[in-house]
Motif scaffolding. Structure first.
Motif, short mmCIF file in Angstrom:
data_model
loop_
_atom_site.label_atom_id
_atom_site.label_comp_id
_atom_site.label_asym_id
_atom_site.label_seq_id
_atom_site.Cartn_x
_atom_site.Cartn_y
_atom_site.Cartn_z
N THR A 2 11.47 0.76 -3.02
CA THR A 2 10.68 1.75 -3.74
C THR A 2 10.31 1.20 -5.12
N ILE A 3 9.03 1.28 -5.43
CA ILE A 3 8.51 0.83 -6.72
C ILE A 3 8.05 2.08 -7.48
N HIS A 4 8.45 2.18 -8.75
CA HIS A 4 8.11 3.32 -9.59
C HIS A 4 7.19 2.88 -10.73
N PHE A 5 6.07 3.56 -10.87
CA PHE A 5 5.13 3.29 -11.96
C PHE A 5 4.27 4.53 -12.15
N THR A 6 3.38 4.50 -13.11
CA THR A 6 2.47 5.64 -13.29
C THR A 6 1.05 5.21 -12.94
N VAL A 7 0.30 6.14 -12.42
CA VAL A 7 -1.11 5.93 -12.13
C VAL A 7 -1.88 7.09 -12.75
N ASN A 8 -2.75 6.76 -13.67
CA ASN A 8 -3.56 7.77 -14.34
C ASN A 8 -2.70 8.87 -14.95
N GLY A 9 -1.55 8.45 -15.52
CA GLY A 9 -0.66 9.38 -16.19
C GLY A 9 0.30 10.13 -15.30
N ARG A 10 0.25 9.89 -14.00
CA ARG A 10 1.12 10.57 -13.05
C ARG A 10 2.16 9.60 -12.49
N ASP A 15 6.91 3.37 -1.46
CA ASP A 15 7.83 2.67 -0.55
C ASP A 15 7.03 1.70 0.30
N GLY A 16 7.70 0.67 0.74
CA GLY A 16 7.06 -0.26 1.67
C GLY A 16 7.13 -1.68 1.21
N ASP A 17 6.23 -2.46 1.75
CA ASP A 17 6.18 -3.90 1.48
C ASP A 17 5.89 -4.16 0.00
N PRO A 18 6.83 -4.77 -0.73
CA PRO A 18 6.62 -5.01 -2.16
C PRO A 18 5.54 -6.04 -2.46
N SER A 19 5.12 -6.79 -1.45
CA SER A 19 4.06 -7.77 -1.67
C SER A 19 2.67 -7.19 -1.41
N ARG A 20 2.60 -5.95 -0.97
CA ARG A 20 1.31 -5.30 -0.69
C ARG A 20 0.50 -5.20 -1.97
N PRO A 21 -0.78 -5.59 -1.92
CA PRO A 21 -1.61 -5.53 -3.13
C PRO A 21 -1.83 -4.09 -3.61
N LEU A 22 -1.84 -3.94 -4.91
CA LEU A 22 -2.08 -2.64 -5.53
C LEU A 22 -3.34 -1.98 -5.00
N ARG A 56 -6.87 -6.02 -14.89
CA ARG A 56 -6.22 -6.85 -13.86
C ARG A 56 -6.94 -6.64 -12.53
N ARG A 57 -6.91 -7.66 -11.69
CA ARG A 57 -7.52 -7.59 -10.37
C ARG A 57 -6.49 -7.06 -9.37
N SER A 58 -6.72 -5.87 -8.88
CA SER A 58 -5.73 -5.19 -8.03
C SER A 58 -5.64 -5.77 -6.62
N CYS A 59 -6.62 -6.53 -6.19
CA CYS A 59 -6.60 -7.05 -4.81
C CYS A 59 -5.55 -8.13 -4.61
N VAL A 60 -5.08 -8.74 -5.69
CA VAL A 60 -4.06 -9.80 -5.57
C VAL A 60 -2.79 -9.46 -6.34
N LEU A 61 -2.70 -8.25 -6.84
CA LEU A 61 -1.56 -7.84 -7.66
C LEU A 61 -0.52 -7.15 -6.79
N PRO A 62 0.60 -7.83 -6.52
CA PRO A 62 1.61 -7.20 -5.67
C PRO A 62 2.22 -5.97 -6.33
N VAL A 63 2.39 -4.93 -5.56
CA VAL A 63 2.91 -3.68 -6.10
C VAL A 63 4.29 -3.89 -6.73
N LEU A 64 5.05 -4.85 -6.27
CA LEU A 64 6.35 -5.14 -6.85
C LEU A 64 6.27 -5.44 -8.35
N GLU A 67 6.53 -2.33 -11.32
CA GLU A 67 7.68 -1.49 -11.67
C GLU A 67 7.67 -1.17 -13.17
N GLY A 68 7.64 0.13 -13.48
CA GLY A 68 7.70 0.60 -14.86
C GLY A 68 6.41 0.48 -15.65
N THR A 69 5.32 0.10 -15.02
CA THR A 69 4.05 -0.06 -15.74
C THR A 69 3.20 1.20 -15.67
#
Length: 156
Positions: A2-10, A15-22, A56-64, A67-69
């Motif tokens: 599980t990766i925890h971060f905020t998106v648009n203030g939320r 959960d899932g593959d930590p290498s999955r692109p954002l 940042r380019r989200s197509c190559v940015l692993p969700v891992l 964390e905390g961003t």
């Protein structure tokens, strides 16, 4: 994992593959479809988002790596810079097909957040890597200058 971060203030937990692109987490998991897929290789800029205020380019940015961003997508772009860019883009009728425009606006927002009155050369550098199939580069540059003027309190 599980990766925890905020998106648009939320706050979000993914959960899932930590290498999955954002990009795919945004579009498929969080249903935020404003961020576009263009090339999948971080070369076109259509997938640009802000991570902790940086473009940042989200197509190559692993969700891992998130964390905390704090992630901001086109749906969450707000405030004076976002408002100025939307107004400038509309006034100058910038988009044609529109596919690249969310990435263009997100890159322009990062540029104007750092440099309120960019020169043409600074715009060229700040927007490098953002491809436009319709070649609206001249209108994009004019819109960035217009947004800069609006931020300075230019003609309403």
């Amino acid at each position: 994992m599980t990766i925890h971060f905020t998106v648009n203030g939320r706050a979000v937990s993914v959960d899932g593959d930590p290498s999955r692109p954002l990009l795919w987490v945004l579009r498929e998991t969080l249903q935020l479809t404003g961020t576009k897929f263009g090339c999948g290789a971080a070369q076109c800029g259509a997938c640009t988002v802000h991570v902790d205020g940086r473009a940042r380019r989200s197509c190559v940015l692993p969700v891992l790596s998130l964390e905390g961003t704090a992630v901001t997508t086109i749906e969450g772009l707000a405030g004076e810079v976002g408002d100025a860019l939307v107004r400038a883009w509309t006034e100058l009728d910038v988009p044609q097909c529109g596919w690249c425009q969310t990435g263009q606006i997100m890159s322009a927002a990062a540029l104007l957040s750092e440099r309120r009155e960019p020169s043409d050369a600074e715009i060229d550098v700040g927007m490098s890597g953002n491809a436009c199939r319709c070649a609206t580069y001249v209108r994009i540059r004019k819109a960035i200058h217009r947004a800069s003027a609006l931020l300075k309190g230019g003609a309403r």
